[in-house]
Enzyme design. Structure first.
Site, PDB file in Angstrom:
ATOM      1  CG  HIS A 150      34.014  35.912  42.202  1.00  0.00           C
ATOM      2  ND1 HIS A 150      34.293  36.816  42.912  1.00  0.00           N
ATOM      3  CD2 HIS A 150      33.826  36.207  40.921  1.00  0.00           C
ATOM      4  CE1 HIS A 150      34.144  38.135  42.027  1.00  0.00           C
ATOM      5  NE2 HIS A 150      33.916  37.916  41.007  1.00  0.00           N
TER       6      HIS A 150
HETATM    7  C1  T46 Z   1      34.200  40.786  39.533  1.00  0.00           C
HETATM    8  C2  T46 Z   1      35.352  41.490  40.408  1.00  0.00           C
HETATM    9  C3  T46 Z   1      36.300  41.910  39.062  1.00  0.00           C
HETATM   10  C4  T46 Z   1      26.654  44.993  44.238  1.00  0.00           C
HETATM   11  O1  T46 Z   1      25.530  45.264  45.374  1.00  0.00           O
HETATM   12  N1  T46 Z   1      26.422  45.012  43.243  1.00  0.00           N
HETATM   13  C5  T46 Z   1      27.483  45.072  42.275  1.00  0.00           C
HETATM   14  O2  T46 Z   1      27.383  45.242  41.160  1.00  0.00           O
HETATM   15  C6  T46 Z   1      28.786  44.451  42.610  1.00  0.00           C
HETATM   16  C7  T46 Z   1      29.901  44.075  41.655  1.00  0.00           C
HETATM   17  C8  T46 Z   1      28.765  44.051  44.042  1.00  0.00           C
HETATM   18  N2  T46 Z   1      27.813  44.300  44.887  1.00  0.00           N
HETATM   19  C9  T46 Z   1      27.894  44.042  46.248  1.00  0.00           C
HETATM   20  C10 T46 Z   1      28.238  42.562  46.737  1.00  0.00           C
HETATM   21  C11 T46 Z   1      28.969  42.430  47.896  1.00  0.00           C
HETATM   22  O3  T46 Z   1      28.223  42.812  49.459  1.00  0.00           O
HETATM   23  O4  T46 Z   1      29.150  44.668  46.747  1.00  0.00           O
HETATM   24  C12 T46 Z   1      29.890  43.680  47.727  1.00  0.00           C
HETATM   25  C13 T46 Z   1      31.308  43.183  47.235  1.00  0.00           C
HETATM   26  O5  T46 Z   1      31.173  42.604  46.105  1.00  0.00           O
HETATM   27  P1  T46 Z   1      32.329  41.509  45.896  1.00  0.00           P
HETATM   28  O6  T46 Z   1      32.666  40.785  47.054  1.00  0.00           O
HETATM   29  O7  T46 Z   1      31.783  40.546  44.850  1.00  0.00           O
HETATM   30  O8  T46 Z   1      33.510  42.218  45.156  1.00  0.00           O
HETATM   31  P2  T46 Z   1      34.806  41.675  44.611  1.00  0.00           P
HETATM   32  O9  T46 Z   1      35.787  42.749  44.420  1.00  0.00           O
HETATM   33  O10 T46 Z   1      35.424  40.508  45.146  1.00  0.00           O
HETATM   34  O11 T46 Z   1      34.222  41.401  42.887  1.00  0.00           O
HETATM   35  C14 T46 Z   1      33.616  42.315  42.192  1.00  0.00           C
HETATM   36  C15 T46 Z   1      32.673  41.846  41.248  1.00  0.00           C
HETATM   37  O12 T46 Z   1      31.590  41.507  42.346  1.00  0.00           O
HETATM   38  C16 T46 Z   1      32.958  40.859  40.589  1.00  0.00           C
HETATM   39  O13 T46 Z   1      31.727  40.403  39.566  1.00  0.00           O
HETATM   40  O14 T46 Z   1      34.145  39.702  38.754  1.00  0.00           O
HETATM   41  O15 T46 Z   1      34.977  42.507  41.206  1.00  0.00           O
END
Ligand code: T46
Length: 140
Positions: free
Chosen positions: A52
């Site tokens: 993303h």
């Molecule tokens: C990024 C990269 C480096 C939350 O509820 N609060 C939060 O602060 C974050 C970061 C995530 N979440 C929830 C949202 C999803 O249900 O945690 C779950 C996993 O998040 P996501 O699929 O977005 O995780 P990554 O590892 O793909 O991405 C993360 C960050 O979301 C993103 O901003 O830049 O790490």
């Protein structure tokens, strides 16, 4: 629209007891006010996370244990890979940068300082949408 990727080397305070790194908001090392901290650990072998970009979010990523690789794609299409494998190395990612996190070691803990509270509306999770937004940015 902002898009920056920059590797940062953190200065260490070291003595015979070990090492210490101190980071503060609104400095050259962390050029924004830190509103949120999260960390990624216990990753599934072979997984690729991220996939993303963000509209406005600024982040500093640090692999405080183990190692992982961050893949970035800028609005002009330039791609880069950054191996984070020591706690004194950080990666600043600001704004419209498509990024993936991959090749996590088993013991990897990826710590992230973020400039904003969590807001799903700031995510661009569709790659075609990202590229369309990049075309607008590139035309500006
Ligand atoms: C990024 C990269 C480096 C939350 O509820 N609060 C939060 O602060 C974050 C970061 C995530 N979440 C929830 C949202 C999803 O249900 O945690 C779950 C996993 O998040 P996501 O699929 O977005 O995780 P990554 O590892 O793909 O991405 C993360 C960050 O979301 C993103 O901003 O830049 O790490």
């Amino acid at each position: 629209m902002l898009a920056t990727v920059r590797e940062i080397q953190f200065p260490q305070h070291g003595d015979e007891r070990g090492k210490l790194i101190a980071l503060e908001s609104l400095t050259e090392l962390v050029p924004f006010d830190i509103k949120r901290v999260y960390y990624i650990f216990d990753t599934t072998p072979g997984t690729v996370r991220g996939k993303h970009a963000h509209n406005v979010l600024k982040q500093v990523l640090i692999c405080v244990s183990g190692a992982c690789t961050i893949e970035c794609e800028m609005p002009n299409g330039t791609k880069s890979e950054h191996r984070l494998d020591w706690p004194d190395r950080g990666l600043l990612i600001e704004g419209l940068v498509w990024h993936n996190m991959k090749d996590f070691s088993k013991d990897a803990v990826l710590l992230v300082f973020a400039s904003e509270h969590y807001d799903e509306a700031d995510y661009i999770r569709n790659y075609d949408t990202f590229r369309r937004m990049c075309e607008i940015v590139n035309d500006e």
